[in-house]
Design a protein around this motif. Structure first.
Motif, PDB file in Angstrom:
ATOM      1  N   GLU A 124      27.841  10.859   2.124  1.00 41.47           N
ATOM      2  CA  GLU A 124      27.431   9.481   1.553  1.00 41.47           C
ATOM      3  C   GLU A 124      26.436   8.818   2.002  1.00 41.47           C
ATOM      4  O   GLU A 124      26.202   8.801   3.206  1.00 41.47           O
ATOM      5  N   GLY A 125      25.656   8.062   1.301  1.00 39.67           N
ATOM      6  CA  GLY A 125      24.553   7.449   1.442  1.00 39.67           C
ATOM      7  C   GLY A 125      23.430   8.134   1.907  1.00 39.67           C
ATOM      8  O   GLY A 125      22.487   7.622   2.329  1.00 39.67           O
ATOM      9  N   THR A 126      23.275   9.494   1.801  1.00 31.35           N
ATOM     10  CA  THR A 126      22.254  10.324   2.039  1.00 31.35           C
ATOM     11  C   THR A 126      21.528  10.738   1.067  1.00 31.35           C
ATOM     12  O   THR A 126      22.281  11.544   0.079  1.00 31.35           O
ATOM     13  N   THR A 127      20.275  10.781   1.090  1.00 30.44           N
ATOM     14  CA  THR A 127      19.377  11.312  -0.150  1.00 30.44           C
ATOM     15  C   THR A 127      18.763  12.453   0.191  1.00 30.44           C
ATOM     16  O   THR A 127      18.004  12.409   1.332  1.00 30.44           O
ATOM     17  N   THR A 179      27.853   7.130  -2.717  1.00 28.97           N
ATOM     18  CA  THR A 179      27.868   5.657  -1.988  1.00 28.97           C
ATOM     19  C   THR A 179      29.055   5.069  -2.315  1.00 28.97           C
ATOM     20  O   THR A 179      29.385   5.031  -3.580  1.00 28.97           O
ATOM     21  N   GLN A 180      29.860   4.525  -1.568  1.00 34.54           N
ATOM     22  CA  GLN A 180      31.062   3.686  -1.827  1.00 34.54           C
ATOM     23  C   GLN A 180      30.922   2.325  -1.421  1.00 34.54           C
ATOM     24  O   GLN A 180      30.490   1.836  -0.602  1.00 34.54           O
ATOM     25  N   SER A 181      31.369   1.300  -2.240  1.00 35.94           N
ATOM     26  CA  SER A 181      31.648   0.071  -1.934  1.00 35.94           C
ATOM     27  C   SER A 181      32.800  -0.458  -2.062  1.00 35.94           C
ATOM     28  O   SER A 181      33.705   0.075  -3.119  1.00 35.94           O
ATOM     29  N   THR A 229      36.175   0.755   2.198  1.00 38.44           N
ATOM     30  CA  THR A 229      35.236   1.218   3.199  1.00 38.44           C
ATOM     31  C   THR A 229      35.448   0.259   4.545  1.00 38.44           C
ATOM     32  O   THR A 229      34.831   0.478   5.384  1.00 38.44           O
ATOM     33  N   ARG A 247      29.671   5.295  -6.439  1.00 39.64           N
ATOM     34  CA  ARG A 247      28.378   5.798  -7.315  1.00 39.64           C
ATOM     35  C   ARG A 247      28.092   7.216  -6.893  1.00 39.64           C
ATOM     36  O   ARG A 247      27.767   7.730  -5.861  1.00 39.64           O
TER      37      ARG A 247
END
Length: 358
Positions: free
Chosen positions: A35-38, A66-68, A72, A242
Motif C-alpha cells: 500500500e502506498g508504494t509505486t 492506497t486506503q483512507s 486506517t 484506490r
C-alpha cells in the motif's frame, strides 16, 4: 497450429503450485509493492536484473493500493468476508511486466539453469528468450521482437494470478506467453485488466476497524436488565481503497460503507433489540443510541437483555458490521460488489441480583 517451444511444456495443475511458489532462480517482475508504494516508472528502469528478487512468483502483482477512512485508524483492523459465498472475482489477468531494457538486461544476466516464467505453465531458459525477443523467432511468442524492442515505447506483459487461486484451473485461461504491448494501450483480450478487475482486487485490501461495541452497563450486565449497545459515528466511517495499475490508465476506487450491525448474544437465554438482532445505521452514521440517565426502564433501539446469569464462563457476544461495497474507475465505469462483513467477539458477564424478603 503453432508448435510449442522446446522444453516449455504446459504443466499440470498438480505441479503448477511448484512453479508458482518454489521456482528455481527465475526472472520475472511484479513484486506486490504494498500500500502506498509505486513501482519504478517505465522510463526509470535501468535493467537491474540480478537474482530471483526480481520476482520468482507469477502470483505477485504490480497493482498499487492506497486506503483512507476509518479502517486506517486502528492497527487491529481486518479484512471483509463476502456475504455472497458464490462471488468469484477474476482468477487472472495480464499486466505490464518489463520495459525493453529490463527484459534485455535480465536475459543477459541469466545463468545456465535459470528460468523465466513467461506464463503460468511455461518457464523459459536464456536460449528461448533470445530466440523470441532478440532474434524475433515467431515460434515462441505471438509478438516476436528484434533486440527486445529497445528504443520503442511500450512494455512486455505477462499474466498474473490471485494468490488464493494459484491452483485454480481458471488461471490457465490467461495462456499468452510474455508479449509486447504499445505504450498507453491495453490488450484486446478477455483477460485484459479493467477497472472492475482492479475494484475486485481492492476489495481484498479493504481494512475496517474492529466491531468493539459500546455497552451500558459496562463490565457486568444484570439478568433481565437491557444492555444498551451503540457504535460511535466518528469510528465507523466509509473506507475507500484506490487500486491503480502502473503504466496503464487503469484505476478503481472501491468504497465500503457501514450499513448495519448484527448482534448474536452467545446464548439462547437472551432477547435482542430489535428482535432480529439487526441494528441499522442512523442518518448521522452512528449505530444504536447511547444510554441516557433515566432510560433504564426503556427498551434500547439496539441492545440485549440476558435472561440467565453466567456461571463462571462469560457469554460470547458476537457483533458483526455489514459493509456495502461500491466502486468507480477509469472512464466513469462504476458498479457494486458483494457486501462484506467483519465480526468480533466480546466477553459478557451477567449477574443475578438477589433480593431478601423479611
Amino acid at each position: 497450429m503453432r508448435k510449442q517451444p522446446r522444453a516449455a511444456a504446459l504443466l499440470t495443475i498438480a505441479s503448477l503450485s511448484v512453479t508458482l511458489l518454489t521456482p528455481s532462480a527465475a526472472f520475472a517482475w511484479g513484486t506486490d509493492p504494498g500500500e502506498g508504494t509505486t513501482p519504478p516508472a517505465e522510463d526509470s528502469a535501468q535493467g537491474t536484473a540480478n537474482g530471483p528478487e526480481l520476482g520468482a512468483e507469477v502470483t505477485r502483482t504490480r497493482i498499487v493500493v492506497t486506503q483512507s477512512g476509518s479502517g486506517t485508524a486502528k492497527p487491529s483492523a481486518g479484512g471483509l468476508t463476502a456475504v455472497d459465498p458464490n462471488w468469484n472475482p477474476p482468477a487472472c489477468w495480464y499486466e505490464p511486466l518489463a520495459t525493453p531494457q529490463q527484459l534485455k538486461d535480465a536475459t543477459e544476466h541469466m545463468n545456465k539453469g535459470d528460468l523465466f516464467s513467461v506464463n503460468f505453465g511455461r518457464r523459459w531458459g536464456k536460449d528461448l528468450l533470445v530466440d523470441a525477443f532478440d532474434k524475433g523467432d515467431a515460434t515462441f511468442t505471438d509478438t516476436p521482437t528484434k533486440n527486445y524492442n529497445v528504443g520503442r515505447k511500450g512494455m512486455f506483459w505477462r499474466a498474473v494470478a490471485r494468490k488464493d487461486r494459484a491452483n485454480d484451473p481458471e488461471i490457465l485461461d490467461c495462456s499468452k506467453n510474455l508479449f509486447w504491448q504499445k505504450a498507453g494501450t491495453v490488450p484486446d483480450d478477455p483477460n485484459a485488466p479493467t477497472a472492475q478487475v482492479l475494484a475486485a482486487y481492492a476489495y481484498d485490501k479493504i481494512r475496517v476497524p474492529d466491531t468493539e461495541v459500546e455497552l451500558k452497563p459496562q463490565g457486568t450486565s444484570t439478568v433481565n436488565l437491557p444492555t444498551w449497545i451503540w457504535l460511535d459515528k466518528t469510528v465507523f466511517k466509509d473506507v475507500t481503497v484506490r487500486a491503480e495499475l502502473p503504466n496503464t490508465p487503469l484505476y478503481a476506487v472501491t468504497t465500503a460503507k457501514p450499513v448495519a450491525l448484527h448482534l448474536e448474544p452467545g446464548t439462547e437465554d437472551a432477547k435482542t433489540f430489535p428482535a432480529s438482532g439487526d441494528c441499522p445505521v442512523n442518518e448521522d452514521g452512528s449505530i444504536g443510541t447511547p444510554y441516557a440517565k433515566g432510560a433504564s426502564g426503556e427498551d434500547p433501539p439496539c441492545g440485549i437483555a440476558y435472561l440467565r446469569a453466567t456461571g463462571g464462563e462469560p457469554y460470547q457476544l458476537k457483533a458483526s458490521v455489514t459493509w456495502e461495497i461500491s466502486w468507480k474507475g477509469t472512464g466513469d465505469a462504476k458498479g457494486g460488489l458483494p457486501n462484506g462483513t467483519f465480526e468480533t467477539t466480546q466477553d459478557i458477564n451477567v449477574q443475578e441480583i438477589q433480593s431478601i424478603n423479611r
